[in-house]
Structure formats: structure tokens, C-alpha cells
Design an enzyme around this catalytic site. Sequence first.
Site, PDB file in Angstrom:
ATOM      1  N   TYR A  82       4.917  -9.605  -1.680  1.00 49.59           N
ATOM      2  CA  TYR A  82       4.854  -8.265  -2.421  1.00 49.59           C
ATOM      3  C   TYR A  82       3.843  -6.923  -1.801  1.00 49.59           C
ATOM      4  O   TYR A  82       4.396  -6.342  -0.798  1.00 49.59           O
ATOM      5  CB  TYR A  82       4.240  -8.645  -3.762  1.00 49.59           C
ATOM      6  CG  TYR A  82       4.517  -6.719  -5.041  1.00 49.59           C
ATOM      7  CD1 TYR A  82       4.948  -5.435  -4.096  1.00 49.59           C
ATOM      8  CD2 TYR A  82       2.593  -6.417  -4.796  1.00 49.59           C
ATOM      9  CE1 TYR A  82       5.459  -3.936  -4.680  1.00 49.59           C
ATOM     10  CE2 TYR A  82       2.803  -4.967  -5.487  1.00 49.59           C
ATOM     11  CZ  TYR A  82       4.113  -4.415  -4.743  1.00 49.59           C
ATOM     12  OH  TYR A  82       3.734  -3.189  -5.511  1.00 49.59           O
ATOM     13  N   THR A 115       1.416   1.414  -2.641  1.00 54.15           N
ATOM     14  CA  THR A 115       0.682   0.462  -3.751  1.00 54.15           C
ATOM     15  C   THR A 115      -0.916   0.294  -2.751  1.00 54.15           C
ATOM     16  O   THR A 115      -1.097  -0.089  -1.833  1.00 54.15           O
ATOM     17  CB  THR A 115       0.519  -1.111  -3.995  1.00 54.15           C
ATOM     18  OG1 THR A 115      -0.118  -1.274  -4.607  1.00 54.15           O
ATOM     19  CG2 THR A 115       1.454  -1.817  -3.178  1.00 54.15           C
ATOM     20  N   ASP A 116      -2.008   0.372  -4.402  1.00 51.12           N
ATOM     21  CA  ASP A 116      -3.435  -0.006  -3.085  1.00 51.12           C
ATOM     22  C   ASP A 116      -3.273  -1.092  -2.980  1.00 51.12           C
ATOM     23  O   ASP A 116      -4.508  -1.845  -1.949  1.00 51.12           O
ATOM     24  CB  ASP A 116      -4.563   0.307  -4.468  1.00 51.12           C
ATOM     25  CG  ASP A 116      -4.235  -0.343  -5.432  1.00 51.12           C
ATOM     26  OD1 ASP A 116      -3.464  -1.288  -6.091  1.00 51.12           O
ATOM     27  OD2 ASP A 116      -5.512  -0.440  -6.759  1.00 51.12           O
ATOM     28  N   GLU A 117      -2.395  -2.768  -2.934  1.00 49.48           N
ATOM     29  CA  GLU A 117      -2.503  -3.707  -3.097  1.00 49.48           C
ATOM     30  C   GLU A 117      -1.848  -4.236  -1.308  1.00 49.48           C
ATOM     31  O   GLU A 117      -2.331  -5.596  -0.861  1.00 49.48           O
ATOM     32  CB  GLU A 117      -1.469  -4.735  -3.386  1.00 49.48           C
ATOM     33  CG  GLU A 117      -1.941  -4.427  -5.200  1.00 49.48           C
ATOM     34  CD  GLU A 117      -0.784  -5.609  -5.809  1.00 49.48           C
ATOM     35  OE1 GLU A 117      -0.159  -7.161  -5.279  1.00 49.48           O
ATOM     36  OE2 GLU A 117      -0.356  -5.047  -7.048  1.00 49.48           O
ATOM     37  N   HIS A 130      -4.766 -14.672  -5.225  1.00 45.84           N
ATOM     38  CA  HIS A 130      -5.367 -13.752  -7.123  1.00 45.84           C
ATOM     39  C   HIS A 130      -6.240 -12.685  -5.507  1.00 45.84           C
ATOM     40  O   HIS A 130      -7.596 -12.626  -5.726  1.00 45.84           O
ATOM     41  CB  HIS A 130      -4.656 -14.085  -8.097  1.00 45.84           C
ATOM     42  CG  HIS A 130      -4.659 -13.630  -9.065  1.00 45.84           C
ATOM     43  ND1 HIS A 130      -5.401 -13.356 -10.333  1.00 45.84           N
ATOM     44  CD2 HIS A 130      -4.747 -11.598  -8.895  1.00 45.84           C
ATOM     45  CE1 HIS A 130      -5.259 -12.875 -11.236  1.00 45.84           C
ATOM     46  NE2 HIS A 130      -4.792 -11.144 -10.370  1.00 45.84           N
ATOM     47  N   LYS A 168       4.867  -3.910   1.124  1.00 40.53           N
ATOM     48  CA  LYS A 168       4.967  -2.322   0.314  1.00 40.53           C
ATOM     49  C   LYS A 168       4.073  -2.257   1.794  1.00 40.53           C
ATOM     50  O   LYS A 168       4.337  -1.618   2.502  1.00 40.53           O
ATOM     51  CB  LYS A 168       4.389  -2.357  -0.003  1.00 40.53           C
ATOM     52  CG  LYS A 168       5.108  -2.597  -1.780  1.00 40.53           C
ATOM     53  CD  LYS A 168       6.357  -1.825  -1.958  1.00 40.53           C
ATOM     54  CE  LYS A 168       5.683  -0.297  -2.155  1.00 40.53           C
ATOM     55  NZ  LYS A 168       6.777   0.364  -2.389  1.00 40.53           N
ATOM     56  N   ASN A 218      -0.586   0.618 -12.170  1.00 43.90           N
ATOM     57  CA  ASN A 218      -0.169   1.665 -13.275  1.00 43.90           C
ATOM     58  C   ASN A 218      -0.201   1.006 -15.278  1.00 43.90           C
ATOM     59  O   ASN A 218       0.340   0.168 -15.222  1.00 43.90           O
ATOM     60  CB  ASN A 218       1.264   2.231 -13.280  1.00 43.90           C
ATOM     61  CG  ASN A 218       1.273   3.446 -12.448  1.00 43.90           C
ATOM     62  OD1 ASN A 218       1.975   4.772 -12.306  1.00 43.90           O
ATOM     63  ND2 ASN A 218       0.449   3.607 -10.859  1.00 43.90           N
TER      64      ASN A 218
END
Length: 348
Positions: A157, A130-132, A290, A161, A187
Site C-alpha cells: 500500500y 499518506t504519511d506511510e 508493521h 502511494k 484518519n
Amino acid sequence: MKILVTGGAGFIGSAVVRRAVADGLSVVNLDALTYAASLENVAGVADSPLYSFEHADIRDRAALDRIFATHAPDAVMHLAAESHVDRSIDGPGDFIETNITGTYNLLEAARAYWQKAGKPEGFRFHHISTDEVYGSLPADPSVMFTEETGYDPRSPYSASKASSDHLVRAWGETYGLPVVLTNCSNNYGPYHFPEKLIPVTILNALAGKPLPIYGDGSNIRDWLYVEDHADALLLVLQKGALGRSYNIGGENERTNLELVRTICGILDELRPGPAPYADLITFVTDRPGHDARYAIDATRIREELGWRPSVTVEEGLRRTVQWYLDNESWWRPLQERSGVGQRLGVAL
């Protein structure tokens, strides 16, 4: 080619399974069938001779060894993961166990299988992330995530990752395991589990419930249609350079508020209600940590592999809304699963 797809009954994984079978590739779908998975997602290919299913958990090393020995895959596409940020805030343990320990087990099972097979040159281990993992960006549209952006995860999360990404790179460098990695933007599309922003917006609107938006709705995400993503993933698996990572983005940045208003406008047209659906928008307390903005620079995959997204966010949202309108029998039972419809991720 035979591909072992982990998490193939999930949202992105099932899109990969459906596309791979349509392309004539053999697929072994390995999935633990946790709360966000559904075999209905792959029902359209379940009877194909190219498809087989293994109910197993990537945390179970013995099961992984058996599956590799039984099916002898030519490649692995690793998508199995806990992926909901809000759930990771409330219960980070599952994310550590699945995303880190599970990835470790899969890497070791793949390495043992690859070595026993004589290290076949064509074998690939494709890790989907993920880009997160990159953290948060400023509002400046000229600043985007590249493959060289430093990791700066902000949630349990994304931290889990990021850890799995590091493990995959380490197994490539230390053991020579032939790996490729991808990091994608948000997505959306058919079969999206109804706890994420877009399906929540659609289904709450249809039910006349409030449409919750965190904070002031100014958080920006880049939206990637899931079927475009599946195409990109299969391209990277087959054509990507070993040891290389590729960012995959939708080239569709929108604030959360803009996104929800667009969905409301589509619903006003396709399923008119007694009042505009945007009247249901409700601002709620923001999520802890966030991230303000995500944006992918997809230059590498475009220039090296010739891929770019084919679906604009407006077109993709229209397709997605119509799919949910047409498939109540799919989403209705999922709303009864644990945590769905509840506000999660507010623990401090």
C-alpha cells in the site's frame, strides 16, 4: 469553484464532499463504488444543486476524458485509492493498478484538459496521500515526519502511494501541471469503513467479540479527525503554494493499545455492558512489516496557512463512538461486504 473529487464516496473523500458543498463549492464526485465506498456517505448533499455524481473508475481513461469535458472543473482533488494495508499484503495487484496506473491516467486526463483550456492560471491538481510513504519512526518523540523526510515505504500500500506521489511531482516538474500534495496521518471519525482499527474496536465490542490488537499494541499512530482533515485539504487546495507539499497531522499520538482502551472506556460510559469492554482485548500475531511509529510535524501548514487540528483524540473518539451507536443502519450492511470481519494481511 467547481471541484472534481475522486473517491468522493469513500471515508475521507465523502468528508471533503460534504464540507465543500457546505462551503458553497460545486462538487463532481467521481467514484468507482468499490467495496469500501457507499453513496450513503454523501446522502446528505445528494440533492444539492452544487453536487453531481459520476460512476467511473480512474483506470478508465476514456471515462475521465468525458468527465473533464462534461463538467469543466476548476480543480481536482484526488483521493481515490486502495488504502487498507492488510488487503495490500494479500492482494497487491489492485493497489498497483488503482494507486499507480489510475493516478497516471488521471494526471494525463487532467493535463490534456488543462492544456486544451489554455492552461488556466487558477487550475489545481491536489493529490492526497499518506504519511506511510515515509516509513517507520523510532520511539523518540522529537523525531517526526517533515515534508523533507525521505520516502521509505514498507508495505505494498505505502509503496503504491509513494509511487503516485512521485508521479504527481513529475507531472508538475515536467509538464508544468499546477499541483499541490498533502500527506496525512491516520484518519478516524464518522463513516469510517468497518475494517479499520477504530470501527472494528467499536463494533466488535458492541457484539461482545474479541478486540484484536496486533503484536503487543505498542505501535504508535497520530490520529486526525476526518472533518479536521477535510477542512485542511480544502484550505491547501485554495491557498497552498504550487508545487508544495503539506503534512497534515492530528497532534494526537497514541499507541494502539492506549487507543483501544480509550474506546472501551467511552463505551463503558455510553453503552455499559455486563463487564468492562477492555476485558475483550486480545493480542494477535503482528502484521508483516508493521511500522513502529508514525508522527507528523505539521509546522509548515500551521505557519504558512494557519491551520491546526481543532479536535483532540479524546473528543473525536467520543464523537465517533456516539456516531456508530446512532447509525447502525449505516454500518450493519457494510459488515456483509467481502473480507470485512476477517483477519487479512497474514500472508508471507
